[in-house]
Motif scaffolding. Structure first.
Motif, PDB file in Angstrom:
ATOM      1  N   ARG A  16    -104.829  86.957 -62.862  1.00  0.00           N
ATOM      2  CA  ARG A  16    -103.816  85.846 -63.388  1.00  0.00           C
ATOM      3  C   ARG A  16    -103.050  86.021 -61.604  1.00  0.00           C
ATOM      4  O   ARG A  16    -104.203  86.673 -60.650  1.00  0.00           O
ATOM      5  N   LYS A  19     -98.879  89.165 -57.902  1.00  0.00           N
ATOM      6  CA  LYS A  19     -97.728  89.097 -57.447  1.00  0.00           C
ATOM      7  C   LYS A  19     -96.893  89.943 -55.921  1.00  0.00           C
ATOM      8  O   LYS A  19     -97.212  90.297 -55.469  1.00  0.00           O
ATOM      9  N   ALA A  20     -95.509  89.237 -56.343  1.00  0.00           N
ATOM     10  CA  ALA A  20     -94.876  88.941 -54.461  1.00  0.00           C
ATOM     11  C   ALA A  20     -95.358  90.995 -54.268  1.00  0.00           C
ATOM     12  O   ALA A  20     -95.319  90.882 -52.776  1.00  0.00           O
ATOM     13  N   LYS A  21     -94.838  92.178 -55.123  1.00  0.00           N
ATOM     14  CA  LYS A  21     -94.526  93.429 -54.047  1.00  0.00           C
ATOM     15  C   LYS A  21     -95.873  94.116 -53.744  1.00  0.00           C
ATOM     16  O   LYS A  21     -95.942  93.916 -52.559  1.00  0.00           O
ATOM     17  N   SER A  41    -106.341  93.786 -58.024  1.00  0.00           N
ATOM     18  CA  SER A  41    -104.978  93.931 -58.708  1.00  0.00           C
ATOM     19  C   SER A  41    -104.738  92.707 -59.584  1.00  0.00           C
ATOM     20  O   SER A  41    -104.174  92.781 -60.451  1.00  0.00           O
ATOM     21  N   CYS A  42    -105.732  91.722 -59.783  1.00  0.00           N
ATOM     22  CA  CYS A  42    -105.446  90.431 -60.223  1.00  0.00           C
ATOM     23  C   CYS A  42    -106.763  89.833 -61.016  1.00  0.00           C
ATOM     24  O   CYS A  42    -106.291  89.274 -61.787  1.00  0.00           O
ATOM     25  N   THR A  81    -102.337  81.347 -58.532  1.00  0.00           N
ATOM     26  CA  THR A  81    -101.027  81.543 -58.024  1.00  0.00           C
ATOM     27  C   THR A  81    -100.049  80.553 -57.471  1.00  0.00           C
ATOM     28  O   THR A  81     -98.945  80.771 -58.008  1.00  0.00           O
TER      29      THR A  81
END
Ligand SMILES: [Zn+2]
Length: 246
Positions: A16, A19-21, A41-42, A81
């Motif tokens: 995926r 994410k901004a965080k 994380s992706c 992204t």
């Protein structure tokens, strides 16, 4: 959005976008660990581990994954992204010009070289590729680089050492016939250049990955130049978005 990807070695999975965080952690984005964090994380799920024997398929051990696969996966995370287009600025290398200009390409257009069936088998049997050095006639064994060596290479780069060529060969060498491991570094330093470059060429010939050498044309002087795709922080944080935030 999540997409299915198949890496050059055959490793397949679902990824995926970022994410901004992830970028809220400023110390992370300054350290070399950012690539591993992005991959961890992706990468959502492993569909086919291919040449790897991950114990935990949901979160693969990226230090064991070939550099060619890691880069391919990062490229796909970037596409998931921000989409396919990648814009960056380049400086003309022509001495009388030096104009800085914008260049844009589609990431999907970069050629990808798959790992051959033979190389897959050799990787799985311990990642030992045999060659004969042309000048010394010795046999030598090299490895294809994985995340573990990529991390070591990043540490060496930070030390700003002079002997990049020997470092590059040293990272790849598993064994040289008749040379003890403790004597290897000195052996490499005394080695004929033809043998050193043969080792690097041999690993390039079998390795897999995305071709990152591209051609750009200067809009001022018209000179066509070969450059390496810039893969800096802007790759994951496009400048337009950085401006919008500030
Ligand atoms: Zn120019």
């Amino acid at each position: 959005m999540s997409i299915l990807v198949q890496c050059p070695s055959g490793l397949a999975g679902e990824i995926r976008g970022i994410k901004a965080k992830l970028f809220a952690d400023r110390t992370l984005s300054k350290s070399g660990a950012v690539m591993d964090r992005l991959l961890q994380s992706c990468w959502l799920e492993t569909i086919d581990p291919g040449v790897y024997d991950f114990t935990d398929e949901a979160s693969p051990d990226w230090s064991k994954v070939l550099v060619g696969d890691r880069f391919y996966a990062l490229l796909q995370i970037r596409r998931a992204t921000f989409g396919d287009e990648y814009a960056f600025s380049v400086q003309c290398q022509s001495v009388g010009c030096r104009r800085r200009f914008e260049w844009e390409l589609c990431l999907d257009d970069l050629p990808v070289r798959a790992l051959s069936a033979e190389a897959r088998a050799t990787f799985q049997q311990g990642n030992r590729f045999e060659i004969v050095l042309p000048r010394s006639g010795r046999r030598a064994w090299f490895r294809l680089l994985t995340g573990a060596e990529e991390a070591r290479a990043a540490t060496l780069r930070r030390q700003e050492r002079d002997d990049h060529l020997i470092d590059a060969v040293d990272l790849r060498i598993v064994e040289i016939e008749g040379v003890a491991e403790k004597d290897r570094r000195r052996f490499l330093e005394e080695m004929e250049l033809a043998d050193l470059t043969r080792l690097l060429d041999a690993s390039d010939e079998v390795d897999c990955g995305v071709e990152t050498g591209i051609e750009v044309e200067c809009p001022r002087c018209g000179d066509v130049q070969d450059i390496e795709l810039p893969f800096a922080r802007g790759f994951f944080l496009p400048r337009a978005r950085t401006r919008a935030m500030s």
